[in-house]
Design a protein around this motif. Sequence first.
Motif, PDB file in Angstrom:
ATOM      1  N   MET A  67     -17.202 -17.275  17.854  1.00 49.43           N
ATOM      2  CA  MET A  67     -17.482 -16.480  16.658  1.00 49.43           C
ATOM      3  C   MET A  67     -16.323 -16.614  15.670  1.00 49.43           C
ATOM      4  O   MET A  67     -15.157 -16.646  16.066  1.00 49.43           O
ATOM      5  CB  MET A  67     -17.672 -15.000  17.027  1.00 49.43           C
ATOM      6  CG  MET A  67     -18.906 -14.727  17.880  1.00 49.43           C
ATOM      7  SD  MET A  67     -19.106 -12.949  18.242  1.00 49.43           S
ATOM      8  CE  MET A  67     -19.435 -12.319  16.591  1.00 49.43           C
ATOM      9  N   ASN A  68     -16.657 -16.700  14.378  1.00 51.03           N
ATOM     10  CA  ASN A  68     -15.607 -16.728  13.362  1.00 51.03           C
ATOM     11  C   ASN A  68     -15.116 -15.315  13.098  1.00 51.03           C
ATOM     12  O   ASN A  68     -15.703 -14.335  13.559  1.00 51.03           O
ATOM     13  CB  ASN A  68     -16.100 -17.399  12.078  1.00 51.03           C
ATOM     14  CG  ASN A  68     -17.333 -16.702  11.498  1.00 51.03           C
ATOM     15  OD1 ASN A  68     -17.347 -15.491  11.318  1.00 51.03           O
ATOM     16  ND2 ASN A  68     -18.366 -17.492  11.203  1.00 51.03           N
TER      17      ASN A  68
ATOM     18  N   PHE B 210     -15.522  -9.375  12.815  1.00 51.31           N
ATOM     19  CA  PHE B 210     -15.294  -8.131  12.069  1.00 51.31           C
ATOM     20  C   PHE B 210     -16.584  -7.331  11.932  1.00 51.31           C
ATOM     21  O   PHE B 210     -16.616  -6.117  12.211  1.00 51.31           O
ATOM     22  CB  PHE B 210     -14.724  -8.465  10.696  1.00 51.31           C
ATOM     23  CG  PHE B 210     -14.667  -7.293   9.756  1.00 51.31           C
ATOM     24  CD1 PHE B 210     -13.767  -6.262   9.958  1.00 51.31           C
ATOM     25  CD2 PHE B 210     -15.536  -7.224   8.667  1.00 51.31           C
ATOM     26  CE1 PHE B 210     -13.708  -5.176   9.099  1.00 51.31           C
ATOM     27  CE2 PHE B 210     -15.480  -6.149   7.802  1.00 51.31           C
ATOM     28  CZ  PHE B 210     -14.573  -5.127   8.014  1.00 51.31           C
ATOM     29  N   PHE B 211     -17.659  -7.989  11.494  1.00 56.57           N
ATOM     30  CA  PHE B 211     -18.898  -7.269  11.224  1.00 56.57           C
ATOM     31  C   PHE B 211     -19.664  -6.899  12.493  1.00 56.57           C
ATOM     32  O   PHE B 211     -20.264  -5.822  12.566  1.00 56.57           O
ATOM     33  CB  PHE B 211     -19.806  -8.110  10.313  1.00 56.57           C
ATOM     34  CG  PHE B 211     -19.364  -8.127   8.879  1.00 56.57           C
ATOM     35  CD1 PHE B 211     -19.446  -6.982   8.098  1.00 56.57           C
ATOM     36  CD2 PHE B 211     -18.864  -9.279   8.299  1.00 56.57           C
ATOM     37  CE1 PHE B 211     -19.039  -6.992   6.769  1.00 56.57           C
ATOM     38  CE2 PHE B 211     -18.453  -9.302   6.981  1.00 56.57           C
ATOM     39  CZ  PHE B 211     -18.540  -8.149   6.213  1.00 56.57           C
ATOM     40  N   LYS B 212     -19.667  -7.785  13.503  1.00 53.68           N
ATOM     41  CA  LYS B 212     -20.511  -7.567  14.681  1.00 53.68           C
ATOM     42  C   LYS B 212     -19.789  -6.896  15.855  1.00 53.68           C
ATOM     43  O   LYS B 212     -20.437  -6.304  16.713  1.00 53.68           O
ATOM     44  CB  LYS B 212     -21.091  -8.908  15.142  1.00 53.68           C
ATOM     45  CG  LYS B 212     -22.027  -9.549  14.125  1.00 53.68           C
ATOM     46  CD  LYS B 212     -22.610 -10.855  14.650  1.00 53.68           C
ATOM     47  CE  LYS B 212     -23.550 -11.482  13.628  1.00 53.68           C
ATOM     48  NZ  LYS B 212     -24.137 -12.762  14.109  1.00 53.68           N
TER      49      LYS B 212
ATOM     50  N   PRO C  30     -18.951  -1.942  14.475  1.00 52.28           N
ATOM     51  CA  PRO C  30     -19.697  -0.985  15.312  1.00 52.28           C
ATOM     52  C   PRO C  30     -18.796  -0.089  16.161  1.00 52.28           C
ATOM     53  O   PRO C  30     -19.196   1.037  16.504  1.00 52.28           O
ATOM     54  CB  PRO C  30     -20.563  -1.898  16.196  1.00 52.28           C
ATOM     55  CG  PRO C  30     -20.714  -3.149  15.413  1.00 52.28           C
ATOM     56  CD  PRO C  30     -19.415  -3.331  14.703  1.00 52.28           C
ATOM     57  N   GLN C  31     -17.602  -0.543  16.491  1.00 50.26           N
ATOM     58  CA  GLN C  31     -16.698   0.247  17.308  1.00 50.26           C
ATOM     59  C   GLN C  31     -16.087   1.421  16.539  1.00 50.26           C
ATOM     60  O   GLN C  31     -15.652   2.403  17.152  1.00 50.26           O
ATOM     61  CB  GLN C  31     -15.570  -0.641  17.856  1.00 50.26           C
ATOM     62  CG  GLN C  31     -16.031  -1.783  18.721  1.00 50.26           C
ATOM     63  CD  GLN C  31     -16.655  -1.316  20.023  1.00 50.26           C
ATOM     64  OE1 GLN C  31     -16.204  -0.345  20.616  1.00 50.26           O
ATOM     65  NE2 GLN C  31     -17.702  -1.987  20.454  1.00 50.26           N
ATOM     66  N   VAL C  32     -16.025   1.314  15.228  1.00 50.57           N
ATOM     67  CA  VAL C  32     -15.372   2.353  14.420  1.00 50.57           C
ATOM     68  C   VAL C  32     -16.365   3.023  13.470  1.00 50.57           C
ATOM     69  O   VAL C  32     -15.972   3.564  12.440  1.00 50.57           O
ATOM     70  CB  VAL C  32     -14.195   1.761  13.623  1.00 50.57           C
ATOM     71  CG1 VAL C  32     -13.117   1.244  14.560  1.00 50.57           C
ATOM     72  CG2 VAL C  32     -14.666   0.633  12.695  1.00 50.57           C
ATOM     73  N   TRP C  33     -17.641   3.010  13.813  1.00 50.37           N
ATOM     74  CA  TRP C  33     -18.650   3.585  12.929  1.00 50.37           C
ATOM     75  C   TRP C  33     -18.417   5.070  12.640  1.00 50.37           C
ATOM     76  O   TRP C  33     -18.639   5.507  11.502  1.00 50.37           O
ATOM     77  CB  TRP C  33     -20.028   3.372  13.507  1.00 50.37           C
ATOM     78  CG  TRP C  33     -21.125   3.913  12.652  1.00 50.37           C
ATOM     79  CD1 TRP C  33     -21.973   4.924  12.933  1.00 50.37           C
ATOM     80  CD2 TRP C  33     -21.479   3.467  11.321  1.00 50.37           C
ATOM     81  NE1 TRP C  33     -22.835   5.149  11.892  1.00 50.37           N
ATOM     82  CE2 TRP C  33     -22.551   4.264  10.894  1.00 50.37           C
ATOM     83  CE3 TRP C  33     -20.979   2.477  10.464  1.00 50.37           C
ATOM     84  CZ2 TRP C  33     -23.141   4.109   9.639  1.00 50.37           C
ATOM     85  CZ3 TRP C  33     -21.563   2.322   9.218  1.00 50.37           C
ATOM     86  CH2 TRP C  33     -22.625   3.132   8.821  1.00 50.37           C
ATOM     87  N   PRO C  34     -17.993   5.897  13.601  1.00 52.35           N
ATOM     88  CA  PRO C  34     -17.703   7.300  13.259  1.00 52.35           C
ATOM     89  C   PRO C  34     -16.652   7.435  12.160  1.00 52.35           C
ATOM     90  O   PRO C  34     -16.796   8.267  11.259  1.00 52.35           O
ATOM     91  CB  PRO C  34     -17.205   7.897  14.579  1.00 52.35           C
ATOM     92  CG  PRO C  34     -17.839   7.051  15.627  1.00 52.35           C
ATOM     93  CD  PRO C  34     -17.871   5.670  15.058  1.00 52.35           C
ATOM     94  N   ALA C  35     -15.601   6.624  12.226  1.00 55.14           N
ATOM     95  CA  ALA C  35     -14.568   6.681  11.188  1.00 55.14           C
ATOM     96  C   ALA C  35     -15.107   6.199   9.848  1.00 55.14           C
ATOM     97  O   ALA C  35     -14.766   6.751   8.791  1.00 55.14           O
ATOM     98  CB  ALA C  35     -13.368   5.833  11.597  1.00 55.14           C
ATOM     99  N   ILE C  36     -15.961   5.179   9.864  1.00 53.79           N
ATOM    100  CA  ILE C  36     -16.570   4.691   8.628  1.00 53.79           C
ATOM    101  C   ILE C  36     -17.440   5.766   7.998  1.00 53.79           C
ATOM    102  O   ILE C  36     -17.434   5.964   6.773  1.00 53.79           O
ATOM    103  CB  ILE C  36     -17.378   3.412   8.904  1.00 53.79           C
ATOM    104  CG1 ILE C  36     -16.447   2.262   9.285  1.00 53.79           C
ATOM    105  CG2 ILE C  36     -18.216   3.031   7.691  1.00 53.79           C
ATOM    106  CD1 ILE C  36     -17.163   0.984   9.665  1.00 53.79           C
TER     107      ILE C  36
END
Length: 269
Positions: free
Chosen positions: A170-171, A176-178, A182-188
């Motif tokens: 993966m690049n 970053f996107f995949k 998703p790991q920091v979605w609550p913070a986002i």
Amino acid sequence: MKPGKLLPYIALIIGAVVMLFPFIWMLSTSLKAPMDIFNLNIIPESATLANYIEVLQESMFIRWFLNSVIIAVITTVSVIFFDTLVGYIIAKFTFFGRKFLFIVILSTLMVPVEMLIIPWYMMSSELGWTNTYWGILFPGLMTGFGVFLMKQFMEQIPEDLLNAARIDGMNEFSIFFKIAVPQVWPAISALGIFSFLSNWNAFLWPLIVTESSSLRTLPVGLSYFSSGEAESQWHLIMTGATISVIPLILVFILLQRHIIKGIVLTGMK
């Protein structure tokens, strides 16, 4: 329930009433006739929707509302993307000047907005951005607070997870996107709400950089109801404020679960 367990609930109920009373009074005043707005009755004696009809038909309220939606949405999307990306780079990449760059970004939090108004306006005037959407937008497209918040969350992502993605081919943008996002979605989600609220309620800079009525945002437009244009018609001010608070309530209801989760995760390793 035992008295010891009942007291916290009583305290929370009292606190909720105190916090909600201004909103209840605002809604009540918006439903009163102009001659009744100074009555102390919370429930209007003769509720009317005439104030809402007057605000929507006799002013540019709908245009102001759309301006605020456009500005708040664009700045929120920009803040989420750029702050998350910069936070990821600073947290997960090693390069010369990384710590210095982070300190510079943090130092912007110590500068009051009022000190930036003159440089912003001079730059906007020289570049022809005054009285334009871009002139309102550019100060809020990226924030130091958002970079700091996302960096702290990105540091919690295991390096082995990112390295495994790199081994699989993966690049970095895909990682970053995949993987990271998703790991920091609550913070986002929390950052998105903070950004939306601050830009929705922004008053000083939109007031300074705009000249035409068609470019006013809601806070600026509502302020003219208390000026010579509307002779301080408080029933119209409360009506406009009631309508303007609806999007904020909807955003919070939709994302409150993520906010709570984000607050909980900030204390976890």
